[in-house]
Design a protein around this motif. Structure first.
Motif, PDB file in Angstrom:
ATOM      1  N   GLY A  51       4.429   6.732   1.571  1.00 28.43           N
ATOM      2  CA  GLY A  51       5.352   5.923   0.800  1.00 28.43           C
ATOM      3  C   GLY A  51       5.710   6.704  -0.635  1.00 28.43           C
ATOM      4  O   GLY A  51       4.883   7.783  -0.729  1.00 28.43           O
ATOM      5  N   GLN A  52       6.212   6.040  -1.408  1.00 26.56           N
ATOM      6  CA  GLN A  52       6.841   6.763  -2.611  1.00 26.56           C
ATOM      7  C   GLN A  52       5.563   6.445  -3.746  1.00 26.56           C
ATOM      8  O   GLN A  52       5.494   6.983  -4.737  1.00 26.56           O
ATOM      9  CB  GLN A  52       8.012   6.462  -2.934  1.00 26.56           C
ATOM     10  CG  GLN A  52       9.383   6.610  -2.271  1.00 26.56           C
ATOM     11  CD  GLN A  52       9.256   8.087  -1.863  1.00 26.56           C
ATOM     12  OE1 GLN A  52       9.228   8.766  -3.050  1.00 26.56           O
ATOM     13  NE2 GLN A  52       9.323   8.606  -0.843  1.00 26.56           N
ATOM     14  N   HIS A  53       5.026   5.239  -3.716  1.00 21.84           N
ATOM     15  CA  HIS A  53       3.956   5.079  -4.739  1.00 21.84           C
ATOM     16  C   HIS A  53       2.845   6.017  -4.855  1.00 21.84           C
ATOM     17  O   HIS A  53       2.423   6.414  -3.635  1.00 21.84           O
ATOM     18  CB  HIS A  53       3.428   3.729  -4.485  1.00 21.84           C
ATOM     19  CG  HIS A  53       2.755   3.004  -5.792  1.00 21.84           C
ATOM     20  ND1 HIS A  53       1.400   3.207  -5.991  1.00 21.84           N
ATOM     21  CD2 HIS A  53       3.226   2.041  -6.666  1.00 21.84           C
ATOM     22  CE1 HIS A  53       1.255   2.454  -7.129  1.00 21.84           C
ATOM     23  NE2 HIS A  53       1.994   1.679  -7.401  1.00 21.84           N
ATOM     24  N   PRO A  54       2.317   6.468  -5.877  1.00 24.37           N
ATOM     25  CA  PRO A  54       1.291   7.173  -5.899  1.00 24.37           C
ATOM     26  C   PRO A  54       0.071   6.770  -5.180  1.00 24.37           C
ATOM     27  O   PRO A  54      -0.994   7.755  -4.836  1.00 24.37           O
ATOM     28  CB  PRO A  54       1.030   7.526  -7.334  1.00 24.37           C
ATOM     29  CG  PRO A  54       1.616   6.597  -8.175  1.00 24.37           C
ATOM     30  CD  PRO A  54       2.937   5.922  -7.341  1.00 24.37           C
ATOM     31  N   GLN A  55      -0.218   5.509  -5.018  1.00 20.04           N
ATOM     32  CA  GLN A  55      -1.441   4.980  -4.220  1.00 20.04           C
ATOM     33  C   GLN A  55      -1.336   5.005  -2.843  1.00 20.04           C
ATOM     34  O   GLN A  55      -2.370   4.713  -2.092  1.00 20.04           O
ATOM     35  CB  GLN A  55      -1.773   3.440  -4.812  1.00 20.04           C
ATOM     36  CG  GLN A  55      -2.217   3.640  -6.127  1.00 20.04           C
ATOM     37  CD  GLN A  55      -2.444   2.320  -6.738  1.00 20.04           C
ATOM     38  OE1 GLN A  55      -2.096   1.243  -6.495  1.00 20.04           O
ATOM     39  NE2 GLN A  55      -3.380   2.283  -7.928  1.00 20.04           N
ATOM     40  N   GLN A  56       0.111   4.959  -2.378  1.00 20.20           N
ATOM     41  CA  GLN A  56       0.240   5.237  -1.006  1.00 20.20           C
ATOM     42  C   GLN A  56      -0.080   6.428  -0.246  1.00 20.20           C
ATOM     43  O   GLN A  56       0.707   7.264   0.231  1.00 20.20           O
ATOM     44  CB  GLN A  56       1.787   4.772  -0.543  1.00 20.20           C
ATOM     45  CG  GLN A  56       1.956   3.279  -1.101  1.00 20.20           C
ATOM     46  CD  GLN A  56       3.371   2.958  -0.700  1.00 20.20           C
ATOM     47  OE1 GLN A  56       4.328   3.701  -1.159  1.00 20.20           O
ATOM     48  NE2 GLN A  56       3.788   1.884  -0.129  1.00 20.20           N
ATOM     49  N   LYS A  57      -1.492   6.573  -0.176  1.00 17.40           N
ATOM     50  CA  LYS A  57      -1.995   8.082   0.324  1.00 17.40           C
ATOM     51  C   LYS A  57      -3.139   7.573   1.061  1.00 17.40           C
ATOM     52  O   LYS A  57      -3.916   6.655   1.056  1.00 17.40           O
ATOM     53  CB  LYS A  57      -2.347   8.865  -0.924  1.00 17.40           C
ATOM     54  CG  LYS A  57      -1.601   9.190  -1.765  1.00 17.40           C
ATOM     55  CD  LYS A  57      -0.613  10.307  -1.435  1.00 17.40           C
ATOM     56  CE  LYS A  57       0.306  10.674  -2.516  1.00 17.40           C
ATOM     57  NZ  LYS A  57      -0.213  11.284  -3.674  1.00 17.40           N
ATOM     58  N   TYR A  58      -3.411   8.667   2.297  1.00 19.24           N
ATOM     59  CA  TYR A  58      -4.561   8.222   3.159  1.00 19.24           C
ATOM     60  C   TYR A  58      -5.182   9.844   3.391  1.00 19.24           C
ATOM     61  O   TYR A  58      -4.443  10.699   3.072  1.00 19.24           O
ATOM     62  CB  TYR A  58      -4.308   7.692   4.246  1.00 19.24           C
ATOM     63  CG  TYR A  58      -3.223   8.256   5.497  1.00 19.24           C
ATOM     64  CD1 TYR A  58      -3.515   9.397   6.211  1.00 19.24           C
ATOM     65  CD2 TYR A  58      -1.866   7.852   5.361  1.00 19.24           C
ATOM     66  CE1 TYR A  58      -2.503  10.134   6.870  1.00 19.24           C
ATOM     67  CE2 TYR A  58      -0.958   8.297   6.178  1.00 19.24           C
ATOM     68  CZ  TYR A  58      -1.323   9.407   7.075  1.00 19.24           C
ATOM     69  OH  TYR A  58      -0.508   9.919   7.824  1.00 19.24           O
ATOM     70  N   ASP A  59      -6.341   9.898   3.960  1.00 16.00           N
ATOM     71  CA  ASP A  59      -7.100  10.961   4.216  1.00 16.00           C
ATOM     72  C   ASP A  59      -7.175  10.819   5.762  1.00 16.00           C
ATOM     73  O   ASP A  59      -7.428   9.869   6.335  1.00 16.00           O
ATOM     74  CB  ASP A  59      -8.462  11.246   3.681  1.00 16.00           C
ATOM     75  CG  ASP A  59      -8.570  11.338   2.223  1.00 16.00           C
ATOM     76  OD1 ASP A  59      -7.575  11.596   1.588  1.00 16.00           O
ATOM     77  OD2 ASP A  59      -9.701  11.080   1.466  1.00 16.00           O
ATOM     78  N   LEU A  60      -6.897  12.093   6.561  1.00 16.17           N
ATOM     79  CA  LEU A  60      -6.895  11.944   7.852  1.00 16.17           C
ATOM     80  C   LEU A  60      -7.833  13.269   8.278  1.00 16.17           C
ATOM     81  O   LEU A  60      -7.628  14.332   8.104  1.00 16.17           O
ATOM     82  CB  LEU A  60      -5.621  12.477   8.216  1.00 16.17           C
ATOM     83  CG  LEU A  60      -5.380  12.793   9.996  1.00 16.17           C
ATOM     84  CD1 LEU A  60      -5.561  11.460  10.404  1.00 16.17           C
ATOM     85  CD2 LEU A  60      -3.953  12.837  10.133  1.00 16.17           C
ATOM     86  N   ASN A  87      -5.677   4.350   1.073  1.00 13.04           N
ATOM     87  CA  ASN A  87      -5.466   3.520  -0.082  1.00 13.04           C
ATOM     88  C   ASN A  87      -4.298   2.792   0.078  1.00 13.04           C
ATOM     89  O   ASN A  87      -3.318   2.821   1.030  1.00 13.04           O
ATOM     90  CB  ASN A  87      -5.208   4.353  -1.181  1.00 13.04           C
ATOM     91  CG  ASN A  87      -6.565   4.949  -1.894  1.00 13.04           C
ATOM     92  OD1 ASN A  87      -7.569   4.162  -1.717  1.00 13.04           O
ATOM     93  ND2 ASN A  87      -6.461   5.927  -2.626  1.00 13.04           N
ATOM     94  N   TYR A  88      -4.168   1.641  -0.765  1.00 14.29           N
ATOM     95  CA  TYR A  88      -2.908   0.897  -0.555  1.00 14.29           C
ATOM     96  C   TYR A  88      -2.652   0.440  -2.092  1.00 14.29           C
ATOM     97  O   TYR A  88      -3.697   0.702  -2.995  1.00 14.29           O
ATOM     98  CB  TYR A  88      -3.164  -0.575   0.210  1.00 14.29           C
ATOM     99  CG  TYR A  88      -4.300  -1.207  -0.050  1.00 14.29           C
ATOM    100  CD1 TYR A  88      -4.637  -2.222  -1.066  1.00 14.29           C
ATOM    101  CD2 TYR A  88      -5.705  -0.866   0.826  1.00 14.29           C
ATOM    102  CE1 TYR A  88      -5.873  -2.765  -1.357  1.00 14.29           C
ATOM    103  CE2 TYR A  88      -6.862  -1.297   0.252  1.00 14.29           C
ATOM    104  CZ  TYR A  88      -7.063  -2.391  -0.559  1.00 14.29           C
ATOM    105  OH  TYR A  88      -8.263  -2.992  -0.825  1.00 14.29           O
ATOM    106  N   VAL A  89      -1.489  -0.085  -2.209  1.00 14.09           N
ATOM    107  CA  VAL A  89      -0.951  -0.244  -3.684  1.00 14.09           C
ATOM    108  C   VAL A  89      -1.660  -1.611  -4.185  1.00 14.09           C
ATOM    109  O   VAL A  89      -1.599  -2.600  -3.757  1.00 14.09           O
ATOM    110  CB  VAL A  89       0.719  -0.574  -3.713  1.00 14.09           C
ATOM    111  CG1 VAL A  89       0.740  -0.986  -5.103  1.00 14.09           C
ATOM    112  CG2 VAL A  89       1.297   0.681  -3.228  1.00 14.09           C
ATOM    113  N   LEU A 113       1.706  -4.709   4.486  1.00 19.03           N
ATOM    114  CA  LEU A 113       2.521  -3.779   5.022  1.00 19.03           C
ATOM    115  C   LEU A 113       2.345  -2.476   4.832  1.00 19.03           C
ATOM    116  O   LEU A 113       2.999  -1.377   5.570  1.00 19.03           O
ATOM    117  CB  LEU A 113       3.926  -4.189   4.411  1.00 19.03           C
ATOM    118  CG  LEU A 113       4.696  -5.580   4.668  1.00 19.03           C
ATOM    119  CD1 LEU A 113       5.579  -5.958   3.773  1.00 19.03           C
ATOM    120  CD2 LEU A 113       4.821  -5.844   5.972  1.00 19.03           C
ATOM    121  N   ASP A 114       1.394  -2.253   3.910  1.00 18.92           N
ATOM    122  CA  ASP A 114       1.031  -0.756   3.637  1.00 18.92           C
ATOM    123  C   ASP A 114       0.131  -0.296   4.968  1.00 18.92           C
ATOM    124  O   ASP A 114       0.304   0.689   5.287  1.00 18.92           O
ATOM    125  CB  ASP A 114       0.041  -0.710   2.333  1.00 18.92           C
ATOM    126  CG  ASP A 114       0.932  -0.475   1.216  1.00 18.92           C
ATOM    127  OD1 ASP A 114       2.097  -0.078   1.190  1.00 18.92           O
ATOM    128  OD2 ASP A 114       0.634  -0.361  -0.011  1.00 18.92           O
TER     129      ASP A 114
END
Length: 305
Positions: A56-65, A115-117, A133-134
């Motif tokens: 997503g666009q928010h900096p916290q919308q990240k994951y490690d895979l 992570n989530y927002v 929804l994240d």
């Protein structure tokens, strides 16, 4: 609301071309060129780690895979880790022990650590339903990229504290494609109508800040609408519950209530109570027991053949 349950990859090809020349004592003839038309054979995929993948666009919308070696879109199922922190803090780095456990005991699974927002700081992005929804955004992205990643989009979820609450709510309410096959709930809040929460003088203010009222129908009882215990239905996935009998943050009654709701709906589940608080003071034997039971759930509900 009930649900209806329901990496770039490089191919290297080598062709062996053999020209055969046959000779006789009277003349030399060039025989037709013989070609060994071997089928394209992909090299085995190596283990790959992708960090801070944006969903997503928010900096916290990240994951490690974490993608295992020799994976394929026909067998490599996925475990999703969701951290705790009271919906306002925390980070995926806290789930590292689960990554180590999975890699050791279930090396053929892919792992997503997300992570989530967070619902802080101001201006606050309300936790509910945005954090649910994240999870959906992560799942949908992985489904869309299944061939590129070479994963099979069947998921198990492991959540701690607030992350367990989010995982339960996602499965019970938002997983319309029946992609979640089980949830591990470690000290997750399940019933915000319980006096432990509802009688706290700050509860109403916290709920008003946590809930995006524009995304719920007028007149919604937000405490119930965001409590997993009231969202269990016959299509819910199996759940492994782990609670402490002296938890100062989530009362054991929340575990008992979810256990009862799962039983009433005929949902397979396992309920374990340890001596201690919010998981941070459980004994070594209890931690080993928790690890073994999580592994058992993975083997039973998300087996990689």
């Amino acid at each position: 609301m009930s649900k209806n349950k329901k990496i770039g990859i490089h191919w290297m090809v080598c062709f062996l071309m053999i020209g055969m020349i046959s000779c006789s004592s009277s003349e030399v003839e060039t025989s037709p060129k013989q070609e060994d038309n071997q089928e394209e054979q992909p090299l085995p995929l190596t283990a790959t780690t992708l960090t801070d993948v944006a969903y997503g666009q928010h900096p916290q919308q990240k994951y490690d895979l974490y993608l295992p070696a020799d994976r394929s879109s026909s067998r490599t199922k996925v475990l999703v880790l969701v951290h705790g922190g009271g919906w306002i803090e925390g980070d995926k780095s806290s789930m590292t022990p689960f990554i180590d456990l999975i890699k050791e005991r279930h090396p053929d699974h892919a792992i997503v650590n997300m992570n989530y927002v967070l619902a802080t700081p101001v201006p606050v992005v309300p936790a509910f339903p945005n954090q649910f929804l994240d999870i959906d955004r992560v799942v949908e992205k992985l489904v869309a990229e299944k061939e590129a990643l070479q994963i099979l989009p069947e998921f198990g979820m492991i959540g701690t504290s607030a992350g367990a609450h989010l995982s339960l709510m996602y499965d019970f309410v938002y997983d319309e494609g029946d992609r979640i096959k089980f949830v591990v709930d470690i000290v997750g809040p399940t019933d915000f109508t319980h006096p432990f929460f509802s009688e706290d003088p700050n509860f109403e203010l916290a709920l008003s800040l946590f809930v995006d009222e524009s995304q719920y129908p007028t007149g919604t009882d937000y405490a119930k609408a965001t409590s997993p215990v009231f969202q269990v239905n016959p299509q819910s996935s199996p759940v492994a519950l782990f609670y402490g009998d002296q938890d100062p943050l989530v009362p054991l009654d929340n575990g008992v209530a979810l256990d009862s709701a799962l039983t009433a709906n005929g949902i397979p589940h396992d309920f374990t109570i340890y001596s201690g608080g919010h998981g941070d003071d459980w004994g070594e034997a209890d931690i080993l027991d928790l690890q073994e039971k999580i592994s058992g759930f993975i083997r039973e509900y998300l087996l990689v053949d």
